[in-house]
Write a protein that holds these residues in place. Structure first.
Motif, PDB file in Angstrom:
ATOM      1  N   GLY A 132      -4.689   0.682   8.869  1.00  0.00           N
ATOM      2  CA  GLY A 132      -2.981   1.620   8.494  1.00  0.00           C
ATOM      3  C   GLY A 132      -3.045   3.214   8.515  1.00  0.00           C
ATOM      4  N   PHE A 133      -4.405   3.695   8.173  1.00  0.00           N
ATOM      5  CA  PHE A 133      -4.336   5.065   7.823  1.00  0.00           C
ATOM      6  C   PHE A 133      -5.444   5.541   8.835  1.00  0.00           C
ATOM      7  CE2 PHE A 133      -4.999   3.731   3.685  1.00  0.00           C
ATOM      8  CZ  PHE A 133      -6.445   4.057   3.793  1.00  0.00           C
ATOM      9  N   GLN A 134      -5.555   7.206   8.654  1.00  0.00           N
ATOM     10  CA  GLN A 134      -6.911   7.661   9.056  1.00  0.00           C
ATOM     11  C   GLN A 134      -7.229   8.034   8.191  1.00  0.00           C
ATOM     12  OE1 GLN A 134      -8.253   7.785  12.354  1.00  0.00           O
ATOM     13  NE2 GLN A 134      -6.549   6.909  13.317  1.00  0.00           N
ATOM     14  N   LEU A 135      -8.647   8.007   7.814  1.00  0.00           N
ATOM     15  CA  LEU A 135      -9.731   8.952   7.006  1.00  0.00           C
ATOM     16  C   LEU A 135     -10.008   9.998   7.207  1.00  0.00           C
ATOM     17  CD1 LEU A 135     -11.821   5.956   6.454  1.00  0.00           C
ATOM     18  CD2 LEU A 135      -9.920   7.042   4.858  1.00  0.00           C
ATOM     19  N   THR A 136      -9.915  10.809   6.502  1.00  0.00           N
ATOM     20  CA  THR A 136     -10.203  12.498   6.143  1.00  0.00           C
ATOM     21  C   THR A 136     -10.780  12.853   4.897  1.00  0.00           C
ATOM     22  OG1 THR A 136      -8.363  13.339   5.478  1.00  0.00           O
ATOM     23  CG2 THR A 136      -7.961  12.994   7.985  1.00  0.00           C
ATOM     24  N   THR A 137     -11.074  13.922   5.147  1.00  0.00           N
ATOM     25  CA  THR A 137     -12.368  14.277   4.156  1.00  0.00           C
ATOM     26  C   THR A 137     -12.028  15.342   3.921  1.00  0.00           C
ATOM     27  OG1 THR A 137     -13.023  15.369   5.896  1.00  0.00           O
ATOM     28  CG2 THR A 137     -14.019  13.395   4.816  1.00  0.00           C
ATOM     29  N   ASP A 138     -11.702  15.543   2.099  1.00  0.00           N
ATOM     30  CA  ASP A 138     -11.240  16.918   1.186  1.00  0.00           C
ATOM     31  C   ASP A 138     -12.577  18.269   1.656  1.00  0.00           C
ATOM     32  OD1 ASP A 138     -13.529  15.882  -0.393  1.00  0.00           O
ATOM     33  OD2 ASP A 138     -12.127  16.132  -2.066  1.00  0.00           O
ATOM     34  N   ARG A 139     -12.540  18.764   0.870  1.00  0.00           N
ATOM     35  CA  ARG A 139     -13.409  19.740   1.149  1.00  0.00           C
ATOM     36  C   ARG A 139     -14.884  19.372   0.880  1.00  0.00           C
ATOM     37  NH1 ARG A 139      -9.421  25.622  -0.717  1.00  0.00           N
ATOM     38  NH2 ARG A 139      -8.654  25.007   1.164  1.00  0.00           N
TER      39      ARG A 139
ATOM     40  N   PRO B  34     -13.871  11.411   1.215  1.00  0.00           N
ATOM     41  CA  PRO B  34     -12.928  10.574   1.823  1.00  0.00           C
ATOM     42  C   PRO B  34     -11.459  10.570   1.146  1.00  0.00           C
ATOM     43  CG  PRO B  34     -14.615   8.754   1.370  1.00  0.00           C
ATOM     44  CD  PRO B  34     -14.623  10.269   0.955  1.00  0.00           C
ATOM     45  N   LYS B  35     -10.417  10.859   2.212  1.00  0.00           N
ATOM     46  CA  LYS B  35      -9.537  10.689   1.340  1.00  0.00           C
ATOM     47  C   LYS B  35      -8.208  10.296   2.244  1.00  0.00           C
ATOM     48  CE  LYS B  35      -7.082  14.805   1.758  1.00  0.00           C
ATOM     49  NZ  LYS B  35      -6.156  16.206   1.865  1.00  0.00           N
ATOM     50  N   ARG B  36      -7.024   9.468   2.089  1.00  0.00           N
ATOM     51  CA  ARG B  36      -6.245   8.832   2.982  1.00  0.00           C
ATOM     52  C   ARG B  36      -5.297  10.136   3.522  1.00  0.00           C
ATOM     53  NH1 ARG B  36      -2.513   3.858   2.083  1.00  0.00           N
ATOM     54  NH2 ARG B  36      -0.903   3.867   3.814  1.00  0.00           N
ATOM     55  N   GLY B  37      -5.315  10.267   5.044  1.00  0.00           N
ATOM     56  CA  GLY B  37      -4.590  10.843   6.200  1.00  0.00           C
ATOM     57  C   GLY B  37      -2.995  10.305   6.227  1.00  0.00           C
ATOM     58  N   LYS B  38      -3.059  10.714   7.690  1.00  0.00           N
ATOM     59  CA  LYS B  38      -1.947  10.208   8.224  1.00  0.00           C
ATOM     60  C   LYS B  38      -1.805   8.868   8.253  1.00  0.00           C
ATOM     61  CE  LYS B  38       0.090  14.947  10.119  1.00  0.00           C
ATOM     62  NZ  LYS B  38       0.389  15.136  11.655  1.00  0.00           N
ATOM     63  N   HIS B  39      -0.280   7.601   8.519  1.00  0.00           N
ATOM     64  CA  HIS B  39      -0.419   6.556   8.912  1.00  0.00           C
ATOM     65  C   HIS B  39      -0.593   6.728  10.753  1.00  0.00           C
ATOM     66  CE1 HIS B  39       3.846   7.941  10.118  1.00  0.00           C
ATOM     67  NE2 HIS B  39       3.558   6.502  11.068  1.00  0.00           N
ATOM     68  N   CYS B  40      -1.612   5.188  10.294  1.00  0.00           N
ATOM     69  CA  CYS B  40      -1.383   5.356  11.866  1.00  0.00           C
ATOM     70  C   CYS B  40      -0.336   4.820  12.683  1.00  0.00           C
ATOM     71  CB  CYS B  40      -2.208   3.782  11.734  1.00  0.00           C
ATOM     72  SG  CYS B  40      -2.713   3.718  14.122  1.00  0.00           S
TER      73      CYS B  40
END
Length: 84
Positions: free
Chosen positions: A38-45, A49-55
């Motif tokens: 339901g959302f894209q996975l992004t990464t922090d610095r 992995p962290k939650r990104g924007k919703h799909c």
């Protein structure tokens, strides 16, 4: 007909029947873009992995309707509208 053509027709028929049964039993599958999260996975610095924007494709739900079920729904709506 040659045995090779008969085997290919039997395999195609079996595949179509299995897909129809899958569409009837589970009309919704996981979204292909977000893999059902339901959302894209992004990464922090740090690389965690962290939650990104919703799909946008599934609107954050994580599910999509299967193509076979969509075609069945359209055909059923058309048939119902024509018989009433």
């Amino acid at each position: 007909m040659t045995p090779l053509i008969l085997a290919a027709l039997a395999a195609a028929t079996l595949t179509a029947l299995c897909y129809a049964a899958l569409c009837a039993a589970q009309p919704f599958g996981d979204c292909r873009r977000c893999d059902g999260l339901g959302f894209q996975l992004t990464t922090d610095r740090r690389g965690k992995p962290k939650r990104g924007k919703h799909c946008r494709r599934c609107k954050g739900v994580g599910k999509r309707i299967r193509l076979g079920r969509h075609l069945y729904n359209v055909a059923h709506r058309t048939w119902t509208a024509g018989t009433n």
